[in-house]
Design an enzyme around this catalytic site. Structure first.
Site, PDB file in Angstrom:
ATOM      1  CE1 TYR A 197      82.297 -30.277   2.060  1.00  0.00           C
ATOM      2  CE2 TYR A 197      80.483 -30.554   0.522  1.00  0.00           C
ATOM      3  CZ  TYR A 197      81.595 -31.069   1.193  1.00  0.00           C
ATOM      4  OH  TYR A 197      81.977 -32.378   0.991  1.00  0.00           O
ATOM      5  CB  CYS A 198      85.331 -24.549   1.349  1.00  0.00           C
ATOM      6  SG  CYS A 198      85.021 -23.066   2.328  1.00  0.00           S
ATOM      7  NE  ARG A 199      90.172 -24.889   7.231  1.00  0.00           N
ATOM      8  CZ  ARG A 199      90.111 -24.355   8.447  1.00  0.00           C
ATOM      9  NH1 ARG A 199      89.741 -25.070   9.475  1.00  0.00           N
ATOM     10  NH2 ARG A 199      90.418 -23.092   8.632  1.00  0.00           N
TER      11      ARG A 199
END
Length: 106
Positions: free
Chosen positions: A65-67
């Protein structure tokens, strides 16, 4: 654009609860990770992943995941290309409705 397998937050939560071999991988920057993160996630910033991936066990499954899901889609594509089982968290931490934490990880 390339296609990578995605999981919803609900699917990711279920995978994490049911399978001890699932690892949450955060590919954001260290300041983003300190600001807010999903508990028990491993931080490897995207720009370091091409060097650090070899230290990741291949017998684990990775939810990346990231933003918002863009950087993690690239990381998921890369990991799968290198032989890992990896899934992109659709929508990133922006849509994660479950527990979050902040501050320096202990």
């Amino acid at each position: 654009m390339f296609q990578v397998p995605e999981v919803t937050p609900e699917e990711a939560k279920r995978m994490l609860e049911e399978d001890p071999n699932v690892v949450l991988l955060d590919v954001r920057t260290p300041p983003e990770h300190v600001q807010v993160r999903i508990p028990n996630s491993l931080l490897i910033p995207l720009d370091e992943l091409r060097y650090a991936y070899a230290n990741l066990p291949k017998d684990k499954k990775y939810i990346v995941y990231c933003r918002s899901g863009e950087r993690s889609a690239f990381a998921t594509y890369f990991l799968r290309h290198m032989g890992y089982e990896a899934y992109n968290l659709a929508g990133g931490i922006l849509v994660w409705p479950y527990e979050r934490e902040s501050g320096i990880p202990s």
